[in-house]
Design a protein around this motif. Structure first.
Motif, PDB file in Angstrom:
ATOM      1  N   ALA A  78       0.815  -1.220   0.000  1.00 20.49           N
ATOM      2  CA  ALA A  78       0.000   0.000   0.000  1.00 20.49           C
ATOM      3  C   ALA A  78       0.848   1.268   0.000  1.00 20.49           C
ATOM      4  O   ALA A  78       0.462   2.285  -0.578  1.00 20.49           O
ATOM      5  CB  ALA A  78      -0.932   0.001   1.207  1.00 20.49           C
ATOM      6  N   ILE A  79       2.004   1.210   0.652  1.00 25.07           N
ATOM      7  CA  ILE A  79       2.837   2.406   0.822  1.00 25.07           C
ATOM      8  C   ILE A  79       3.889   2.532  -0.269  1.00 25.07           C
ATOM      9  O   ILE A  79       4.162   3.620  -0.770  1.00 25.07           O
ATOM     10  CB  ILE A  79       3.511   2.390   2.205  1.00 25.07           C
ATOM     11  N   GLY A  80       4.504   1.431  -0.638  1.00 28.08           N
ATOM     12  CA  GLY A  80       5.598   1.495  -1.604  1.00 28.08           C
ATOM     13  C   GLY A  80       6.882   1.975  -0.940  1.00 28.08           C
ATOM     14  O   GLY A  80       7.197   1.573   0.180  1.00 28.08           O
ATOM     15  N   LYS A  81       7.598   2.846  -1.600  1.00 30.96           N
ATOM     16  CA  LYS A  81       8.876   3.318  -1.076  1.00 30.96           C
ATOM     17  C   LYS A  81       8.669   4.165   0.184  1.00 30.96           C
ATOM     18  O   LYS A  81       7.783   5.015   0.230  1.00 30.96           O
ATOM     19  CB  LYS A  81       9.619   4.138  -2.132  1.00 30.96           C
ATOM     20  N   VAL A  82       9.514   3.921   1.177  1.00 31.41           N
ATOM     21  CA  VAL A  82       9.418   4.682   2.430  1.00 31.41           C
ATOM     22  C   VAL A  82      10.611   5.608   2.633  1.00 31.41           C
ATOM     23  O   VAL A  82      10.617   6.433   3.554  1.00 31.41           O
ATOM     24  CB  VAL A  82       9.295   3.741   3.650  1.00 31.41           C
ATOM     25  N   VAL A  87       6.702   7.925   8.765  1.00 33.81           N
ATOM     26  CA  VAL A  87       5.571   7.020   8.934  1.00 33.81           C
ATOM     27  C   VAL A  87       5.199   6.962  10.409  1.00 33.81           C
ATOM     28  O   VAL A  87       6.020   6.594  11.251  1.00 33.81           O
ATOM     29  CB  VAL A  87       5.900   5.601   8.431  1.00 33.81           C
ATOM     30  N   SER A  88       3.985   7.338  10.727  1.00 33.61           N
ATOM     31  CA  SER A  88       3.505   7.206  12.103  1.00 33.61           C
ATOM     32  C   SER A  88       2.921   5.823  12.296  1.00 33.61           C
ATOM     33  O   SER A  88       2.004   5.419  11.571  1.00 33.61           O
ATOM     34  CB  SER A  88       2.440   8.270  12.403  1.00 33.61           C
ATOM     35  N   ALA A 114       7.541   7.698  13.513  1.00 35.14           N
ATOM     36  CA  ALA A 114       7.042   8.571  14.568  1.00 35.14           C
ATOM     37  C   ALA A 114       5.957   7.823  15.331  1.00 35.14           C
ATOM     38  O   ALA A 114       5.229   7.009  14.754  1.00 35.14           O
ATOM     39  CB  ALA A 114       6.486   9.864  13.986  1.00 35.14           C
ATOM     40  N   LEU A 115       5.862   8.086  16.615  1.00 33.59           N
ATOM     41  CA  LEU A 115       4.826   7.480  17.441  1.00 33.59           C
ATOM     42  C   LEU A 115       3.899   8.577  17.978  1.00 33.59           C
ATOM     43  O   LEU A 115       4.366   9.660  18.331  1.00 33.59           O
ATOM     44  CB  LEU A 115       5.443   6.708  18.612  1.00 33.59           C
ATOM     45  N   PRO A 116       2.589   8.304  18.021  1.00 31.89           N
ATOM     46  CA  PRO A 116       1.650   9.307  18.514  1.00 31.89           C
ATOM     47  C   PRO A 116       1.698   9.431  20.030  1.00 31.89           C
ATOM     48  O   PRO A 116       1.838   8.435  20.744  1.00 31.89           O
ATOM     49  CB  PRO A 116       0.293   8.771  18.039  1.00 31.89           C
ATOM     50  N   VAL A 117       1.561  10.658  20.516  1.00 32.47           N
ATOM     51  CA  VAL A 117       1.612  10.936  21.948  1.00 32.47           C
ATOM     52  C   VAL A 117       0.416  11.803  22.327  1.00 32.47           C
ATOM     53  O   VAL A 117       0.156  12.820  21.682  1.00 32.47           O
ATOM     54  CB  VAL A 117       2.919  11.665  22.335  1.00 32.47           C
ATOM     55  N   VAL A 118      -0.316  11.397  23.347  1.00 31.27           N
ATOM     56  CA  VAL A 118      -1.391  12.235  23.876  1.00 31.27           C
ATOM     57  C   VAL A 118      -0.746  13.277  24.798  1.00 31.27           C
ATOM     58  O   VAL A 118      -0.151  12.934  25.814  1.00 31.27           O
ATOM     59  CB  VAL A 118      -2.420  11.402  24.665  1.00 31.27           C
ATOM     60  N   GLY A 149      11.887  14.053  22.030  1.00 33.94           N
ATOM     61  CA  GLY A 149      12.097  13.942  20.591  1.00 33.94           C
ATOM     62  C   GLY A 149      11.295  14.992  19.863  1.00 33.94           C
ATOM     63  O   GLY A 149      10.286  15.486  20.373  1.00 33.94           O
ATOM     64  N   PRO A 150      11.723  15.347  18.673  1.00 33.81           N
ATOM     65  CA  PRO A 150      11.049  16.410  17.929  1.00 33.81           C
ATOM     66  C   PRO A 150       9.651  15.998  17.485  1.00 33.81           C
ATOM     67  O   PRO A 150       9.410  14.857  17.107  1.00 33.81           O
ATOM     68  CB  PRO A 150      11.974  16.613  16.716  1.00 33.81           C
ATOM     69  N   ALA A 151       8.728  16.934  17.544  1.00 32.53           N
ATOM     70  CA  ALA A 151       7.375  16.706  17.019  1.00 32.53           C
ATOM     71  C   ALA A 151       7.397  16.948  15.519  1.00 32.53           C
ATOM     72  O   ALA A 151       8.000  17.927  15.046  1.00 32.53           O
ATOM     73  CB  ALA A 151       6.387  17.638  17.703  1.00 32.53           C
ATOM     74  N   VAL A 152       6.764  16.074  14.764  1.00 28.44           N
ATOM     75  CA  VAL A 152       6.798  16.147  13.304  1.00 28.44           C
ATOM     76  C   VAL A 152       5.399  15.944  12.735  1.00 28.44           C
ATOM     77  O   VAL A 152       4.478  15.511  13.430  1.00 28.44           O
ATOM     78  CB  VAL A 152       7.750  15.076  12.725  1.00 28.44           C
ATOM     79  N   GLN A 153       5.253  16.253  11.455  1.00 30.51           N
ATOM     80  CA  GLN A 153       4.029  15.959  10.723  1.00 30.51           C
ATOM     81  C   GLN A 153       4.306  14.750   9.821  1.00 30.51           C
ATOM     82  O   GLN A 153       5.110  14.841   8.898  1.00 30.51           O
ATOM     83  CB  GLN A 153       3.606  17.159   9.874  1.00 30.51           C
ATOM     84  N   PRO A 154       3.665  13.622  10.084  1.00 30.42           N
ATOM     85  CA  PRO A 154       3.950  12.419   9.282  1.00 30.42           C
ATOM     86  C   PRO A 154       3.387  12.513   7.867  1.00 30.42           C
ATOM     87  O   PRO A 154       2.385  13.190   7.618  1.00 30.42           O
ATOM     88  CB  PRO A 154       3.255  11.306  10.073  1.00 30.42           C
ATOM     89  N   ASP A 155       4.059  11.834   6.964  1.00 34.09           N
ATOM     90  CA  ASP A 155       3.564  11.703   5.594  1.00 34.09           C
ATOM     91  C   ASP A 155       2.524  10.598   5.501  1.00 34.09           C
ATOM     92  O   ASP A 155       1.637  10.628   4.648  1.00 34.09           O
ATOM     93  CB  ASP A 155       4.723  11.381   4.641  1.00 34.09           C
ATOM     94  N   ILE A 156       2.661   9.611   6.384  1.00 35.42           N
ATOM     95  CA  ILE A 156       1.785   8.439   6.391  1.00 35.42           C
ATOM     96  C   ILE A 156       1.389   8.160   7.838  1.00 35.42           C
ATOM     97  O   ILE A 156       2.236   8.149   8.729  1.00 35.42           O
ATOM     98  CB  ILE A 156       2.497   7.206   5.811  1.00 35.42           C
TER      99      ILE A 156
END
Length: 220
Positions: A78-82, A87-88, A114-118, A149-156
């Motif tokens: 589904a994702i192809g190249k990473v 990727v979260s 990346a891992l999601p954090v509340v 760790g830095p907060a990021v905006q995931p592509d996936i």
């Protein structure tokens, strides 16, 4: 990665009026009839959530791992190249598909995890970069999350489902974090729901706040 996927059940429900409901197949007679009462939908979602979680917890560890590996293969397709993409994923609990080994392979292929954090109740999730060896701490529901760790905006965004329907709507744990987070993103990522095939239901009774996923990947 350390295997530790035990955690207490999540709680909490939405309280907004229903938008629409779909006709149900005969095998879903236990679902509520068409109604404008959100309370009926909320009660039904709660019961379905409990049923689906109990079903996957009843699965033995070996079977769960085999089926998780099939889901991981489906994600690759589904994702192809990473390479170069963020990727979260998630730290599994309550019988969710275990994609931790797959996450390491993403890193090995020059992707970032990346891992999601509340960070606050009622607020969108924060995504923090994680690599093996980074310190983890217990977050909401006792799930392991990056302690810094830095907060990021995931592509996936790969999100586990409790249930899902043909419209790619996700039944989660009822906290609203997933939809709230997607609604707040300035750029919509590729959103992939993952779950076992038994998680498919006729409908989740989508509400105005529910956001459909791009696609669903199961062990089938």
């Amino acid at each position: 990665m350390t295997k530790d996927d035990k955690a207490p059940a999540a709680t909490g429900e939405y309280a907004s009026p229903p938008c629409f409901m779909h006709e149900l197949a005969p095998e879903y007679r236990a679902a509520p009839e068409r109604t404008d009462e959100w309370a009926d939908v909320a009660r039904w979602r709660k019961a379905e959530r409990k049923r689906l979680v109990n079903d996957r917890l009843a699965m033995d560890a070996e079977t769960r791992m085999e089926r998780s590996q099939k889901i991981a293969s489906g994600l690759d397709r589904a994702i192809g190249k990473v390479a170069g993409r963020i990727v979260s994923t998630y730290w599994p609990f309550r019988g969710e598909p275990d994609l931790r080994d797959w996450s390491i392979r993403v890193i090995e292929r020059s992707g970032r995890i990346a891992l999601p954090v509340v960070v606050q109740k009622g607020a969108p999730l924060e995504f923090r970069i994680w690599t093996p060896g980074d310190p983890l701490e217990r977050g909401v529901w006792n799930i392991l999350v990056p302690s810094r760790g830095p907060a990021v905006q995931p592509d996936i965004v790969v999100a586990p489902v409790v249930g899902f329907d043909s419209g790619n709507y996700r039944l989660g744990y009822g906290g609203g974090f997933f939809d709230r987070t997607l609604a707040a993103m300035t750029k919509r990522p590729l959103v992939i729901g993952v779950g076992y095939s038994e998680a498919r239901i006729a409908t989740i009774y989508p509400q105005p706040h529910d956001i459909a996923m791009t696609t669903i990947v199961t062990d089938e």
